[in-house]
Design a protein around this motif. Sequence first.
Motif, mmCIF file in Angstrom:
data_model
loop_
_atom_site.group_PDB
_atom_site.id
_atom_site.type_symbol
_atom_site.label_atom_id
_atom_site.label_comp_id
_atom_site.label_asym_id
_atom_site.label_seq_id
_atom_site.Cartn_x
_atom_site.Cartn_y
_atom_site.Cartn_z
ATOM 1 N N ASP A 105 2.547 6.806 2.212
ATOM 2 C CA ASP A 105 1.493 5.839 1.890
ATOM 3 C C ASP A 105 1.961 4.759 0.918
ATOM 4 O O ASP A 105 1.141 3.993 0.399
ATOM 5 N N ARG A 106 3.266 4.702 0.671
ATOM 6 C CA ARG A 106 3.794 3.695 -0.249
ATOM 7 C C ARG A 106 4.265 2.490 0.558
ATOM 8 O O ARG A 106 5.216 2.575 1.336
ATOM 9 N N PRO A 107 3.621 1.337 0.399
ATOM 10 C CA PRO A 107 3.984 0.164 1.206
ATOM 11 C C PRO A 107 5.392 -0.357 0.923
ATOM 12 O O PRO A 107 5.979 -1.031 1.771
ATOM 13 N N GLU A 108 5.939 -0.023 -0.265
ATOM 14 C CA GLU A 108 7.266 -0.526 -0.607
ATOM 15 C C GLU A 108 8.392 0.338 -0.049
ATOM 16 O O GLU A 108 9.566 0.003 -0.178
ATOM 17 N N ILE A 109 8.032 1.466 0.585
ATOM 18 C CA ILE A 109 9.024 2.406 1.097
ATOM 19 C C ILE A 109 9.000 2.419 2.623
ATOM 20 O O ILE A 109 7.942 2.503 3.240
ATOM 21 N N ARG A 110 10.181 2.353 3.227
ATOM 22 C CA ARG A 110 10.301 2.513 4.682
ATOM 23 C C ARG A 110 11.198 3.719 4.939
ATOM 24 O O ARG A 110 12.394 3.694 4.670
ATOM 25 N N LEU A 111 10.600 4.802 5.439
ATOM 26 C CA LEU A 111 11.360 6.015 5.696
ATOM 27 C C LEU A 111 12.227 5.850 6.934
ATOM 28 O O LEU A 111 11.796 5.291 7.943
ATOM 29 N N VAL A 112 13.460 6.339 6.846
ATOM 30 C CA VAL A 112 14.353 6.329 8.000
ATOM 31 C C VAL A 112 14.753 7.763 8.307
ATOM 32 O O VAL A 112 14.717 8.642 7.441
ATOM 33 N N THR A 113 15.132 8.018 9.541
ATOM 34 C CA THR A 113 15.494 9.365 9.969
ATOM 35 C C THR A 113 16.966 9.641 9.687
ATOM 36 O O THR A 113 17.726 8.753 9.293
ATOM 37 N N ASP A 114 17.366 10.889 9.924
ATOM 38 C CA ASP A 114 18.768 11.259 9.725
ATOM 39 C C ASP A 114 19.702 10.402 10.570
ATOM 40 O O ASP A 114 20.817 10.087 10.162
#
Length: 212
Positions: A30-39
């Motif tokens: 839910d953090r707009p400044e974070i973009r999660l990426v996969t392994d």
Amino acid sequence: MGEVCTRHVAVAVHAFDPISYVGITGLFRDRPEIRLVTDNDVPDAEVIVVVAAGVDSEVLAQLRNLARRTTARLLLVVDELRESDLLSVVECGLAGVIPRSEATAQRLASSVLAAAQGRGQLPDDLLGALLRQVNRLQREVLTPRGLTVSGLDPREVDVLRLLAEGFGTADIAEKLAYSERTVKNIVHNVLNRLGLRNRPHAVAWAVREGLI
């Protein structure tokens, strides 16, 4: 009014158990400044968050492997970190350590942003412990061998400092009461040992490392 451009930091999470992985990634979602990426997209990550219960040989191997494979900044979220392990994890190139008990969504996000900007974060108690270890290393191991934490001896630091001030070999020899041959040998040894190309490269390295 125009739209505000938000910086999105690409973050990968490595956890040693699935529950920790789900918990930490959930705090980021839910953090707009974070973009999660996969392994699979780890090479694209700017920051990698490693989650572990403690520090053992497996965790250290993972940190070293990530440091070799990527240019991402590394953060360690850990339940317990022994003082004796602190220097080992710092040597892996960590940008910060976050106690698991303090790993709120806000704390994680601010630590990620700080790491992405090149800043490090360490709790005060761990910083104090690290300084004690560095002082002990300098006192008990390096000083008896005529070395500093940087791996340079005091003579080498003096020569690099004078090179940075624009002095040539003859001037440095006069100021330090060395022969010109000694000055040349000192510079040659520094270049070879550190894999530096020339004198300007050596000066740039010393400035970057905060030695001069």
